[in-house]
Design an enzyme around this catalytic site. Structure first.
Site, PDB file in Angstrom:
ATOM      1  N   TYR A  96       7.598 -77.488  94.527  1.00  0.00           N
ATOM      2  CA  TYR A  96       6.730 -76.454  93.964  1.00  0.00           C
ATOM      3  C   TYR A  96       5.439 -76.357  94.771  1.00  0.00           C
ATOM      4  CZ  TYR A  96       3.747 -73.918  90.701  1.00  0.00           C
ATOM      5  OH  TYR A  96       2.895 -73.002  90.136  1.00  0.00           O
TER       6      TYR A  96
ATOM      7  N   SER B 296      -5.778 -74.508  85.995  1.00  0.00           N
ATOM      8  CA  SER B 296      -5.122 -75.610  86.685  1.00  0.00           C
ATOM      9  C   SER B 296      -6.080 -76.170  87.723  1.00  0.00           C
ATOM     10  CB  SER B 296      -3.841 -75.104  87.340  1.00  0.00           C
ATOM     11  OG  SER B 296      -3.133 -76.144  87.952  1.00  0.00           O
TER      12      SER B 296
ATOM     13  N   GLU C  28     -10.622 -90.043  87.912  1.00  0.00           N
ATOM     14  CA  GLU C  28      -9.842 -90.509  86.761  1.00  0.00           C
ATOM     15  C   GLU C  28      -8.360 -90.241  87.002  1.00  0.00           C
ATOM     16  OE1 GLU C  28     -11.282 -88.283  83.413  1.00  0.00           O
ATOM     17  OE2 GLU C  28     -11.332 -86.429  84.576  1.00  0.00           O
TER      18      GLU C  28
ATOM     19  N   LYS D 248      -4.632 -88.841  86.771  1.00  0.00           N
ATOM     20  CA  LYS D 248      -4.048 -87.561  86.353  1.00  0.00           C
ATOM     21  C   LYS D 248      -2.817 -87.865  85.507  1.00  0.00           C
ATOM     22  CE  LYS D 248      -2.445 -83.092  88.120  1.00  0.00           C
ATOM     23  NZ  LYS D 248      -1.154 -83.087  87.413  1.00  0.00           N
TER      24      LYS D 248
ATOM     25  N   ARG E  99      -2.236 -75.113  76.534  1.00  0.00           N
ATOM     26  CA  ARG E  99      -2.864 -74.333  77.608  1.00  0.00           C
ATOM     27  C   ARG E  99      -2.291 -72.921  77.666  1.00  0.00           C
ATOM     28  NH1 ARG E  99      -2.046 -76.756  83.302  1.00  0.00           N
ATOM     29  NH2 ARG E  99      -4.099 -77.693  83.084  1.00  0.00           N
TER      30      ARG E  99
END
Length: 689
Positions: A43, A89, A121, A123, A144
């Site tokens: 992707y 995103s 941080e 993911k 979302r």
């Protein structure tokens, strides 16, 4: 994929059109159906190809470009929730140079001489959520969705252990955002329960979390081992803190779960050290992560950086490399899609990669088999990056057995046995037998009833296959006469295997409900090759109503030049897609089917929804050096408010913002009597907007 440096403009346009539809389909499968069709790495490769093409040919950027969108349009089974601040995103960084470029962009955009602290941080590989509190009481939970509109999951989010229903000492309106996930061991236990109950197993922890959270029955969600972390606010975070690290401290004090594994980095070296630490220790974490998120720590600087179409400028995700495994290629099967495309699939000896058992992998096309010299019984390398479908990277030739078998590309369709017409150079091989091919007809009907098309709940793949096999339906129109046929039949559907009175009643209700459909969804449901959701919307916008649409499509069959020109002028409809549209409507049976559907369906006219501001569609030109803000920041703000930023002054220009040492553009603006303002006036203007 073609070499971007060598590609022609015509080839670029065709490729951008193909990428837009393909990525839209992948987004829908991932965000809405919780069923990813390709690996993260594949992707990302497609998305990056799209970006590079747009950078080289900016005038070819499509209205439905993937670079302008995030997520996918939400399904209809949940109420809609509008996000006051879009849930966008993140852009991706794949290596250290990408991260250095990210840091450099921040410095240039903000005109900084020193490194601005970056908050790092993990993911989390889960499902993003938003939770809104009014007067300290949880009122709304949402997914979302497409980044702008999500699904209302309030009842489900309240079932998650330790998720606060009420909090003290916070603003009247508070929004928090985070990730809902399932830990690795809980995922294995859940799949064991699914198997014992005769239910389908989940592909991976993310799918399990998404499927659990998006249940209509919240009692099912309550039984699932969901956990969460919050990582940001929405419209209220600056009321609580002035930086990311301060915000998380405050949210923890309010009773929210935060991820304690984080780092406030004061240099690039500290960023990379934290990344290497997580990459090395990721397998020891109880949950899946697929990278590290970097954010500007200072909220004031974040606000100045702002956003591009689908992501913030002030943050990026540094992805981990994919997990590699090795297994045996047992056989290669071939699938026939709804438009006749034949796709080879690798059947593998089951292997566990990253906690997920993999037994199949897509091979995309027949050229890939030859290019990689794949043979049955070979040992192959698999790459998986946190999703269900892995990618075969290559063959371990050192372990190749003596009895391997080469795969012969089929000459005849495996479904209808019609001859396939192609040359050895063809990447895509199709069966041209259309609806006379059982596999294509099945896929077409399944597409017609799918969520983003007619959205007939209760008609999944198994049900469609059953109804076709029993002779109850043979085309999309038959679905709407299924109840009538069932009422007059001695062999009732509710008495057949796999059906019951309640499921049949619900199916008929859902079929009746689906008769009210928007024009874009109807066009998408037709299954025209290369007409995905976005291109269906383009056609709906162009023709406005069903009656006009079908009338114009009939004109295609008479070689009417005006309709050709109208379609050709649509941004996003190139020559290749135009040929596909013509081919579809050149089939008399397709026109007849659509007309009959039009008689029994209520197809709503297309309605455009668009927010306006005083700068919307105004053409703005910046010239000279602006004293306090960078040109990039000024341009970003203008575009955010709906303006179109041009590089040159013309009679169409509405406004020129002139800085120090403005030259020929300022002179031309004066000659054309165009309104001219300085930076101070510009800042006042955008503040009032």
């Amino acid at each position: 994929m073609q070499n971007i440096d060598l590609i022609s403009e015509e080839e670029a346009q065709k490729l951008l059109e193909e990428l837009a539809d393909k990525i839209a389909a992948y987004n829908h499968a991932y965000y809405i159906e919780d069923n990813p069709l390709v690996s993260d790495s594949e992707y990302d490769q497609l998305f990056n190809t799209n970006l590079k093409l747009e950078q080289k040919f900016p005038h070819l950027i499509l209205e439905n470009s993937p670079s302008k969108k995030v997520g996918a349009k939400i399904a209809n089974k949940f109420a809609k929730v509008m996000h006051q601040v879009p849930m966008l995103s993140l852009s991706n960084a794949f290596d250290e140079q990408d991260v250095r470029d990210f840091v450099d962009r921040i410095k240039i955009f903000l005109r900084l001489n020193e490194f601005a602290p970056i908050f790092c941080e993990p993911k989390i590989d889960g499902l993003s959520f938003s939770a809104v509190y009014k007067h300290g009481v949880l009122t709304t939970g949402a997914t979302r969705g497409d980044g702008y509109v999500g699904e209302d999951i309030t009842a489900n989010i309240k079932t998650i252990k330790n998720f606060p229903h009420k909090i003290d000492n916070v603003p009247e309106f508070l929004e928090v955002r985070g990730e809902i996930y399932i830990e690795k061991q809980d995922f294995l236990n859940l799949n064991k329960e699914q198997e014992e109950q005769g239910k389908d197993k989940f592909a991976n922890p993310r799918n399990a979390a998404a499927g659990s959270l998006r249940q209509l029955d919240s009692s099912i969600t309550a039984k699932r081992p969901l956990k969460y972390f919050v990582y940001s606010g929405g419209v209220t975070e600056q009321n609580l803190a002035s930086s990311q690290d301060q915000l998380l401290t405050k949210l923890k004090e309010c009773g929210f779960n935060i991820n304690e594994i984080s780092k406030l980095a004061s240099s690039e070296e500290e960023i990379f050290a934290f990344y290497e630490y997580l990459k090395t220790n990721r397998e020891n974490l109880p949950y899946e992560i697929d990278g590290v998120v970097y954010k500007l720590n200072d909220f004031a600087l974040q606000n100045r950086m702002g956003f591009i179409a689908r992501s913030p400028r002030f943050a990026t995700a540094h992805k981990f490399p994919a997990i590699i495994g090795q297994t045996k290629l047992l056989s290669i099967t071939v699938q026939v899609g709804r438009t006749g495309t034949l796709t080879p699939v690798a059947e593998l000896e089951p292997i566990e990669i990253g906690g997920v058992t993999v037994s199949r992998a897509t091979l995309h096309n027949f050229q890939e088999i030859a290019r990689k010299d794949l043979r049955i019984k070979d040992y192959v390398f698999l790459q998986r990056a946190g999703d269900v479908i892995p990618k075969i990277m290559g063959v371990d030739f050192d372990k190749r057995p003596n009895d391997t078998e080469t795969f012969d590309t089929p000459l005849f369709c495996l479904s209808c046995n019609s001859k396939l017409h192609y040359t050895p150079e063809d990447i895509i091989i199709r069966c041209d037998n259309g609806l006379n091919c059982p596999a294509q007809n099945y896929e077409r009907i399944h597409h017609f009833v799918s969520k983003n098309a007619m959205d007939i709940e209760g008609l999944g793949r198994k049900q469609v296959e059953f109804l076709i096999d029993k002779g109850l339906i043979s085309n999309p129109l038959d679905i709407f006469f299924l109840k009538e046929k069932n009422d007059s039949s001695l062999a009732k559907l509710e008495n057949m295997d796999g059906w019951g009175k309640k499921s049949v009643e619900n199916l008929f209700k859902n079929i009746e409900k689906s008769k009210n459909v928007s024009l874009p969804r109807f066009i998408y449901a037709l299954g025209i090759r290369h007409i995905g959701e976005q291109n269906a919307k383009l056609l709906a916008r162009a023709f406005g109503s069903y009656n006009n649409f079908i009338a114009q499509m009939e004109l295609l069959r008479t070689n009417e030049p005006d309709i050709y020109q109208k379609l050709n002028n649509l941004e996003g409809i190139g020559d290749k897609i135009l040929v596909d549209i013509i081919d579809f409507f050149d089939v008399k049976e397709n026109i007849e089917l659509i007309k009959k559907l039009g008689e029994i369906l209520n197809i709503e006219d297309y309605k455009e929804t668009r927010e306006q501001s005083s700068l919307t569609d105004k053409i703005v030109v910046f010239t000279g050096s602006l004293p306090t803000i960078s040109r990039a920041e000024a341009k970003a703000t203008a575009e955010k408010l709906g303006a179109k930023v041009a590089v040159g002054v013309s009679s169409n220009t509405d406004l020129v913002v002139a800085g120090v040492d403005a030259g020929s553009k300022l002179k031309k603006a004066k000659e054309l009597n165009i309104k001219i303002i300085d930076e101070e006036e510009w800042l006042t203007l955008i503040k009032n907007v």
